[in-house]
Every structure is written in structure tokens, then in C-alpha cells.
Design an enzyme around this catalytic site. Sequence first.
Site, mmCIF file in Angstrom:
data_model
loop_
_atom_site.group_PDB
_atom_site.id
_atom_site.type_symbol
_atom_site.label_atom_id
_atom_site.label_comp_id
_atom_site.label_asym_id
_atom_site.label_seq_id
_atom_site.Cartn_x
_atom_site.Cartn_y
_atom_site.Cartn_z
ATOM 1 N N ARG A 37 0.811 -1.217 0.000
ATOM 2 C CA ARG A 37 0.000 0.000 0.000
ATOM 3 C C ARG A 37 0.843 1.265 0.000
ATOM 4 N NH1 ARG A 37 -0.698 3.073 4.180
ATOM 5 N NH2 ARG A 37 0.101 1.455 5.566
ATOM 6 N N GLU A 75 1.691 4.625 24.846
ATOM 7 C CA GLU A 75 0.722 4.352 23.787
ATOM 8 C C GLU A 75 -0.363 3.400 24.283
ATOM 9 O OE1 GLU A 75 0.801 2.876 19.146
ATOM 10 O OE2 GLU A 75 1.883 1.699 20.640
ATOM 11 N N TRP A 97 2.560 8.441 16.288
ATOM 12 C CA TRP A 97 1.341 8.467 15.488
ATOM 13 C C TRP A 97 1.237 9.704 14.601
ATOM 14 C CZ3 TRP A 97 -2.509 5.238 14.170
ATOM 15 C CH2 TRP A 97 -2.597 4.020 14.857
ATOM 16 N N TYR A 139 -8.179 1.717 17.347
ATOM 17 C CA TYR A 139 -7.774 0.949 18.520
ATOM 18 C C TYR A 139 -8.623 1.186 19.767
ATOM 19 C CZ TYR A 139 -3.725 -0.536 15.822
ATOM 20 O OH TYR A 139 -2.924 -1.084 14.865
ATOM 21 N N CYS A 200 -3.616 -2.899 13.057
ATOM 22 C CA CYS A 200 -2.664 -3.960 12.695
ATOM 23 C C CYS A 200 -2.687 -5.047 13.779
ATOM 24 C CB CYS A 200 -1.270 -3.379 12.524
ATOM 25 S SG CYS A 200 -1.127 -2.212 11.161
ATOM 26 N N ARG A 220 -2.737 -8.654 11.872
ATOM 27 C CA ARG A 220 -3.018 -8.895 10.454
ATOM 28 C C ARG A 220 -1.855 -8.482 9.574
ATOM 29 N NH1 ARG A 220 -3.624 -4.374 7.428
ATOM 30 N NH2 ARG A 220 -3.932 -2.452 8.628
ATOM 31 N N CYS A 222 2.296 -6.689 9.917
ATOM 32 C CA CYS A 222 3.328 -6.363 10.895
ATOM 33 C C CYS A 222 4.612 -5.891 10.233
ATOM 34 C CB CYS A 222 3.625 -7.570 11.784
ATOM 35 S SG CYS A 222 4.862 -7.190 13.044
ATOM 36 N N ASP A 223 5.005 -4.679 10.561
ATOM 37 C CA ASP A 223 6.313 -4.138 10.219
ATOM 38 C C ASP A 223 7.282 -4.655 11.285
ATOM 39 O OD1 ASP A 223 8.596 -2.590 10.029
ATOM 40 O OD2 ASP A 223 7.570 -0.673 10.003
ATOM 41 N N ALA A 317 7.046 3.791 6.912
ATOM 42 C CA ALA A 317 6.274 3.792 5.685
ATOM 43 C C ALA A 317 4.833 4.176 6.016
ATOM 44 C CB ALA A 317 6.314 2.422 5.023
#
Length: 318
Positions: A37, A75, A97, A139, A200, A220, A222-223, A317
Site C-alpha cells: 500500500r 501508547e 502516530w 484501537y 494492525c 493482520r 506487521c512491520d 512507511a
Amino acid sequence: MPSPSPVPDSPPRQHWEWQYLDLMRRIWDDGEERIDRTGVGTRSLFGVQLRFDLSEGRIPLLTTKRVYWKAATREMLWFLTGSTSIRPLLEQGVTIWSDWPLAKYRRDTGDDITQEAFEARIVADDAFAARWGDLGPVYGKQWVDWPTYEPAGDGLFRRGPGIDQVSQVVASLRTNPASRRHIVEGWNVAELDRMALPPCHKTYQFHVSGGRLSCLLTQRSCDVALGLPFNLVGATVLTRMLAQQTGLEPGELVWSGGDTHLYLNHAHLVETQLARVPSGDPRLDLAARAETIFAYAIDDFTVRDYAPQPPIAAPVAV
């Protein structure tokens, strides 16, 4: 594509962090190269699992690079407030964020404002923060205020009371620990399009066995280089708070990844980190039990015996 450095021979590979490094190496060596994406491109595997022992205060805090555990903890505490604004995070110096609303602001206005100036204006200007600092129902909003709707007549519906999934899990762990329904879910299909970034780390499921509380975190997307180290800390913090609130001991963190990837522009990070050897055994101490799970503050958390190697900078990203 650069090749990873050879696997170091010593010390023995019993250290829990080798799971993470081996996953990173496997993605870099064997992952499928994909257009994603963001347009950056990734190397990706699908369907992986890691397991970490949380007993005796253990925390999967990487030692092969510095992880800013206080930012990850702040967070998680912010998630539990249900806030959808980055302003409370920025007021605490947490900027993780900022990239998404900043990108939207630049795209919609054409103003090539610096990140620092954008963040300062979010903190200082109420109207600007309301317009540009809101992430949509991400979230924590789903965790503690999942929307419901009820008939209002003439085929119309009005907003009903929100569902506090976190409080429900606390109650179910106390009253029915053997339940298979201790779940906090963030993937609200009806509201995905309103979120700056769909969740995520989407599903937290909790399990009690032998007086110990374990967490299965399903992610779902993951970096692995930048996101996963934070996700492991956040899930550990949440599990520790839940365990304390329900009179249980911490058990295990099981992490499950769907599209598990490294970005192609993270080559320097990957090469540098894979050349390092993990060491040490950091522990997370939690102060006396707060009145509720929503009453914890950052000062209630202390990490000891953490002596990581230097941080490794890499771009996010968006």
C-alpha cells in the site's frame, strides 16, 4: 538486495530474542518481494508465530537495539483512554502516530509543514488539533467504546451505549477464568474507512491456566523492524495490568502474524541488527494494583536490567 550477515556463533542461542532475529533473517532471505500500500515495497511471509515467557517480570524487550519502552507503554495507556487524538501523546513527547495525520494534512492543504511545526500546532491550537489531530475510531475507541445502535422509529437508528470490551474481559477473567471468550477486538468492519490506519494488532485473546494469564496477540499486518518491538511491549504491559487486576500471575505472550514483512528501505537496519548478539534479561516491574485497569500511569512501570545496544534509525512507511 544485500545479504544478511552470518549468524553469530556465540553465545549459545537459548536467548529468547533469537526468535525475533531468526524471523527477521527468514523474511529477508526467503520472503516474497511484494508491492504494498505504501509503495515502498516489502519482503513478506504469511502466518508466523513467536512465544515469550512473561513469568517473574520478564518482558520481550529487544536488546540488539534500543526500544523506547516508555513510548510503547504510554501508547498502550492512551489506547485504554479511548482517545482518538494524537494530542495527548504529543503532550507526553510521543510522536509515533504523527506520520498519518501529517501526511493527510500535507495532501489536503498543500502546506509542506515540518513534522515538528505540525506537532507543536496540534498541542497549542484546539481547533487545529480537532481538525487535523484526530485519527478516527482507531484501537482504543473500539476497545472501550465499540459503537452500538438501537431503533429510533420510522426505520431510523440512534447511537446506543458503547461496549467496553476491556472492562468485560476484566470481569470475565475474575468470574469465569475458564472461558474461551476473553477477547478484545479492534477490527470493526463498519468503521474501517473512518480510521487513519485500520488496526494492525487487531485481536487480543486471553487464557488462564494454572493461575497464569497468557495473551495471544493476532496481528493482520506487521512491520517487523519498527512495529513489532513496540507491539510486544504493549501486549506485555496490557497482560501484566490484566493479570494484576484479576489476581493472576503473568504466563506467556503468543504473537501471531499474518502479513509479516520488512520494508525494502530498511536494509541498513536489518543488516546492522542481524550482526548483533542478544544479551541480558530485562524485567518489568509494576507498582501496586491500581483501582481499575484504566487508572495506571507511566510512573507505575519500571524496567530494570535493560542494557540494549544502540538504536537503529529507519523511515516509517505511511
